[in-house]
Motif scaffolding. Structure first.
Motif, mmCIF file in Angstrom:
data_model
loop_
_atom_site.group_PDB
_atom_site.id
_atom_site.type_symbol
_atom_site.label_atom_id
_atom_site.label_comp_id
_atom_site.label_asym_id
_atom_site.label_seq_id
_atom_site.Cartn_x
_atom_site.Cartn_y
_atom_site.Cartn_z
ATOM 1 N N GLU A 1 -17.030 105.216 -14.776
ATOM 2 C CA GLU A 1 -16.778 104.131 -15.802
ATOM 3 C C GLU A 1 -17.898 103.720 -16.604
ATOM 4 N N ASN B 1 -8.150 106.884 -15.355
ATOM 5 C CA ASN B 1 -7.990 106.752 -13.959
ATOM 6 C C ASN B 1 -7.293 107.910 -13.427
ATOM 7 N N ILE C 1 -13.679 108.537 -7.588
ATOM 8 C CA ILE C 1 -12.319 108.455 -7.201
ATOM 9 C C ILE C 1 -12.022 109.741 -6.705
ATOM 10 N N GLU D 1 -8.752 110.130 -4.710
ATOM 11 C CA GLU D 1 -7.583 110.159 -5.423
ATOM 12 C C GLU D 1 -7.086 111.274 -6.222
#
Length: 331
Positions: A205, A212, A238, A241
Motif C-alpha cells: 500500500e 486487496n 498479503i 491471502e
C-alpha cells in the motif's frame, strides 16, 4: 579523483542482464557518480539480438532525456538488427516520465516493427528506486507494435495501460513496489488471446497498491487468457491471502507454472499449496522463492512431484512488540 573498474555484467532478479560501468574513488569505493550504465549489445542466440540503452546522471545533467534517447535509438546503426529493445534509465526518471519514448515508438511505428520484446525501465536501485520511476501511458503502443510478443514494465508511478488489445503479445510483466487498482482493472479487461505469461508484482500500500485480495480475485475471474501457462502473482504483503485466491481461480487447472514468489508467504499459504497441488496434474513448477516458510514446510513442498523453488528463506523481524513480514521489492 576517480578510476574505473571496468564493465561488469550482472543478472537481476527478473532475469535480465545489465551492463554496469563502475566508477570508483581513489580509495576503491563507488564515487559520487555511482554506477554508470553503458549502451551495449547482448547476443542472445536463438532469441536474437538485444541492446540496452540507458543514461546516467551525468548524461541527464548535460541535457539528455527521454526525447533525446529515442532519437539516439533511431540513429543507432545496430538498431535495425535488434529483436529486443531494453530501455534503462532515461535521465531524471525520478522526476520525468518516459512518455517521450513511448510516443517516439508510436510516431515511428514502422521503424520499430522488428522489435518483438520491449523492456521499459530496466534499472537497479542505484539508478532509481522502483517506486520513484515515473512511467507513462501505453494506450497507443498496442496498435503501434502489432508484432510485439513480450512487454516488461518496471515502475508503476503514473502508469497507464489503457485499453489493451493485442493479438501477438505472449508475455506481460510489471515489476513494481505497488501496482495500482486501476492498472489491475485494465489488465482484467485486456484482449490478449495469445498471452502465455502474466507476471505481476503486487507490492504494498505504501508504494501504490490500493487494492486487496478481492482486487486480484476479480482480475482472475474477469480476465480471459485462454493460452495462459505461467501465472505470477508475486511480491505481496498479503501473499497467503493471494495464494488462496490463485488456487481458487479458473486458471489453476490450466497453467503449468505457478509463481507466488517474493512475498510474505508463510506456512498458512504453504499448507494451502500442499492441499491443492497434488490434485493438479497440469502444474509442473512452483516458484515461491523469497518466503517465510518453516524448514518443515519447505521440506514438504519439495517432496511434491514437480519442480519447486523454495530458495531465499527469510526471517520475520520483531520491532515495537510486533512481528513484521516484508515483501521483497517495495520502495
Amino acid at each position: 579523483m576517480s578510476r574505473t573498474a571496468g564493465i561488469k555484467p550482472f543478472t537481476s532478479s527478473d532475469g535480465y542482464v545489465t551492463i554496469v560501468h563502475m566508477v570508483l574513488s581513489s580509495e576503491g569505493i563507488p564515487g559520487k557518480e555511482g554506477q554508470r550504465l553503458r549502451k551495449m549489445p547482448l547476443e542472445t542466440g536463438e532469441m536474437g539480438k538485444s541492446k540496452l540503452y540507458s543514461y546516467d546522471y551525468d548524461d541527464y545533467e548535460q541535457g539528455k532525456n527521454a526525447e533525446s534517447m529515442i532519437k539516439e535509438i533511431l540513429a543507432d546503426p545496430e538498431f535495425p538488427e535488434l529483436e529486443e529493445l531494453i530501455i534503462g534509465g532515461w535521465g531524471g526518471e525520478y522526476e520525468e516520465d518516459c512518455q517521450a519514448i513511448i510516443d517516439g515508438i508510436v510516431e515511428n511505428a514502422d521503424r520499430f516493427s522488428h522489435i518483438t520484446k520491449l523492456f521499459v525501465g530496466d534499472m537497479d536501485f542505484e539508478v532509481c528506486e522502483v517506486s520513484w520511476i515515473m512511467q507513462g501511458n501505453y494506450s497507443s503502443l498496442w496498435k503501434a507494435m502489432p508484432g510485439l510478443k513480450e512487454l516488461t514494465i518496471k515502475g508503476s508511478t503514473n502508469l497507464t495501460l489503457g485499453t489493451i488489445a493485442h493479438d501477438s503479445l505472449e508475455s506481460l510483466t510489471i515489476i513494481c513496489g505497488g501496482l495500482g487498482k486501476d492498472v489491475i482493472e485494465e489488465i482484467a479487461k485486456a484482449k490478449l488471446p495469445n498471452l502465455k505469461k502474466l507476471l505481476l508484482y503486487i507490492g504494498i500500500e505504501d508504494y501504490g497498491f490500493d487494492g486487496n485480495a478481492d482486487t486480484v480475485r476479480e482480475l482472475l475471474a474477469v480476465s480471459d487468457f485462454p493460452k495462459l501457462a505461467y501465472l505470477g502473482i508475486t511480491d505481496s504483503e498479503i501473499q497467503d491471502e493471494l495464494t488462496e485466491v490463485v488456487l481458487e481461480s479458473k486458471y489453476i487447472g490450466q497453467i503449468t507454472t505457478l509463481d507466488l514468489s517474493n512475498g510474505t508467504l508463510t506456512d498458512k499459504g504453504g499448507q494451502l499449496l500442499l492441499e491443492k497441488l497434488p490434485g493438479l496434474s497440469n502444474i509442473e513448477k512452483l516458484d515461491v522463492h523469497y518466503h517465510y516458510l518453516s524448514d518443515e514446510m519447505m521440506d514438504q513442498l519439495e517432496k511434491l512431484p514437480i519442480v519447486v523453488d523454495v530458495s531465499e528463506q527469510e526471517e520475520a523481524e520483531e520491532w515495537g512488540g510486533k512481528v513484521w513480514y516484508n515483501a521483497m521489492l517495495t520502495e
